[in-house]
Design a protein around this motif. Structure first.
Motif, PDB file in Angstrom:
ATOM      1  N   LYS A   1       0.800  -1.230   0.000  1.00 25.04           N
ATOM      2  CA  LYS A   1       0.000   0.000   0.000  1.00 25.04           C
ATOM      3  C   LYS A   1       0.831   1.278   0.000  1.00 25.04           C
ATOM      4  CE  LYS A   1      -4.036  -2.135   2.174  1.00 25.04           C
ATOM      5  NZ  LYS A   1      -5.002  -2.088   3.305  1.00 25.04           N
ATOM      6  N   ARG A   2       2.131   1.147   0.056  1.00 23.60           N
ATOM      7  CA  ARG A   2       2.994   2.341   0.016  1.00 23.60           C
ATOM      8  C   ARG A   2       3.115   2.849  -1.425  1.00 23.60           C
ATOM      9  NH1 ARG A   2       7.944   1.381   4.321  1.00 23.60           N
ATOM     10  NH2 ARG A   2       6.758   0.174   5.862  1.00 23.60           N
ATOM     11  N   ILE A   3       3.701   4.055  -1.541  1.00 29.24           N
ATOM     12  CA  ILE A   3       3.996   4.601  -2.865  1.00 29.24           C
ATOM     13  C   ILE A   3       5.515   4.715  -3.007  1.00 29.24           C
ATOM     14  CG2 ILE A   3       1.790   5.811  -3.086  1.00 29.24           C
ATOM     15  CD1 ILE A   3       3.241   8.388  -2.301  1.00 29.24           C
ATOM     16  N   PRO A   4       6.028   4.826  -4.231  1.00 33.22           N
ATOM     17  CA  PRO A   4       7.482   4.785  -4.439  1.00 33.22           C
ATOM     18  C   PRO A   4       8.275   5.790  -3.606  1.00 33.22           C
ATOM     19  CG  PRO A   4       6.379   4.491  -6.525  1.00 33.22           C
ATOM     20  CD  PRO A   4       5.294   4.771  -5.521  1.00 33.22           C
ATOM     21  N   SER A   5       7.751   7.005  -3.403  1.00 32.04           N
ATOM     22  CA  SER A   5       8.500   8.029  -2.660  1.00 32.04           C
ATOM     23  C   SER A   5       8.705   7.659  -1.196  1.00 32.04           C
ATOM     24  CB  SER A   5       7.780   9.381  -2.749  1.00 32.04           C
ATOM     25  OG  SER A   5       6.486   9.297  -2.182  1.00 32.04           O
ATOM     26  N   GLU A   6       7.982   6.666  -0.708  1.00 31.27           N
ATOM     27  CA  GLU A   6       8.125   6.227   0.680  1.00 31.27           C
ATOM     28  C   GLU A   6       9.160   5.122   0.841  1.00 31.27           C
ATOM     29  OE1 GLU A   6       3.603   7.109   2.309  1.00 31.27           O
ATOM     30  OE2 GLU A   6       4.023   5.167   1.374  1.00 31.27           O
TER      31      GLU A   6
END
Length: 349
Positions: free
Chosen positions: A131-136
């Motif tokens: 559920k994360r996004i790449p910037s995280e």
């Protein structure tokens, strides 16, 4: 996971009809092999990879994946996974959606996409990151997401274009180990482009060394390092001393450091040859050794676990690597005596 062999036969690529970006490239990669394309910038390794992927088309020659000719197929019909240096992740998508994107393009159902996305992330050690996004994510984690995306649709082969180039040294070394683990676990065919010798030597079953559009040599890391077939391969891979020589017969050569014996060769008397002597093969000689040679020390560079000693044997510039435990013997020295074994000399044909 699928695995297919890859065959290139007399593949050429010219962008202007004059200069060859790939020049008569032929090789056979077995199913499940990890093969690295290694060479300096402009040597043809990335052009060759892009032709395998379908992003460039050969001027002539044939490329086969398993039994199927793929020369004229568009990239999306080749069933090839691709991992780029810049990750190429969609910044607005979750990690799960990034990984599932190839399945979405293939019309796979939502439940199946979710299942296979989770499995692919687990294979690269990123379960729980869906559920994360790449910037995280860190750079190394993003690279593993890109690898999971290349694995998720079960490709016949995975191509990796300098995927670790943007990572720092420690993370790059960690990812080298991870890539080898994933390759071993899955058994998928991998072709890896790099200009980093350590990456190629660490991870590869075999290495294809490119120079000016051609493959100069393909072999195991040991073959490439200890038995290079050309002067370019000898000088490009690792640290080297290349000594020009004239054959005297019976494995003996006249050189700038005197007469040198090498492993038995077929070199004809008075023929010219290049002798390769790796710096780590040279050892500090004891006073009682009859074959020792005087070595004039010019510079030393301390690497902690070893000392690089640069100097001369006669008129020949020589580099020698001394293990840290022996380096103390050279403290304050301007000269020492050295030796090596005849089997440590490789004659470049």
């Amino acid at each position: 996971m699928n695995a297919r062999s890859l065959t290139l036969r007399n593949v050429n690529k010219s962008y202007d009809g004059v200069h060859m970006a790939a020049d008569d490239v032929s090789l056979d990669i077995k199913a499940g092999e990890f093969v690295s394309f290694l060479g300096p910038s402009g040597s043809g390794k990335t052009t060759t990879l892009m032709m395998i992927a379908g992003f460039q088309h050969p001027t002539s020659g044939e490329i086969r994946l398993g039994e199927r000719a793929i020369d004229n197929l568009p990239p999306h019909k080749r069933n090839i996974g691709m991992v780029f240096q810049n990750y190429a992740l969609f910044p607005h998508m979750t990690i799960a959606d990034n990984v599932a994107f190839p399945l979405r393009m293939r019309g796979v159902s939502k439940p199946e996409k979710e299942r296979r996305s989770r499995e692919a992330l687990a294979k690269v050690g990123l379960q729980g990151f869906e559920k994360r996004i790449p910037s995280e994510l860190s750079g190394g984690q993003q690279q593993r997401v890109a690898l999971a995306r290349a694995l998720v649709f079960e490709p016949d082969i995975i191509l990796l274009d300098e995927p670790l180039g943007a990572l720092d040294k420690a993370l790059r070394e960690h990812m080298q180990v991870e890539l080898k683990r994933i390759h071993k676990d899955l058994g998928v065919t991998m072709v890896y482009v790099t200009h980093d010798q350590t990456e190629a030597m660490t991870m590869s079953d075999r290495i294809a060394v490119f120079n000016q559009g051609r493959i100069e040599q393909i072999g195991t890391p040991d073959e490439i390092y200890f038995a290079p077939k050309t002067r370019f391969v000898a000088s490009f891979i690792g640290d080297s001393n290349i000594i020009e020589a004239s054959a005297l017969g019976d494995g003996r050569f006249e050189t700038a450091v005197g007469v040198v014996e090498a492993r038995a060769t077929g070199a004809e008397r008075n023929s010219r040859a290049d002798l390769l002597l790796r710096p780590e093969m040279i050892r500090i000689a004891d006073a009682a050794q009859p074959d020792r040679r005087p070595f004039k020390i010019d510079t030393t560079i301390n690497y902690g676990d070893n000392l690089l000693v640069i100097g001369k044997l006669g008129t020949q510039a020589i580099r020698m690597r001394v293990p840290g435990v022996d380096a103390r013997r050279l403290t304050g020295s301007s000269e020492c005596h050295v030796t090596w074994r005849s089997e440590d000399i490789h004659v470049i044909a």
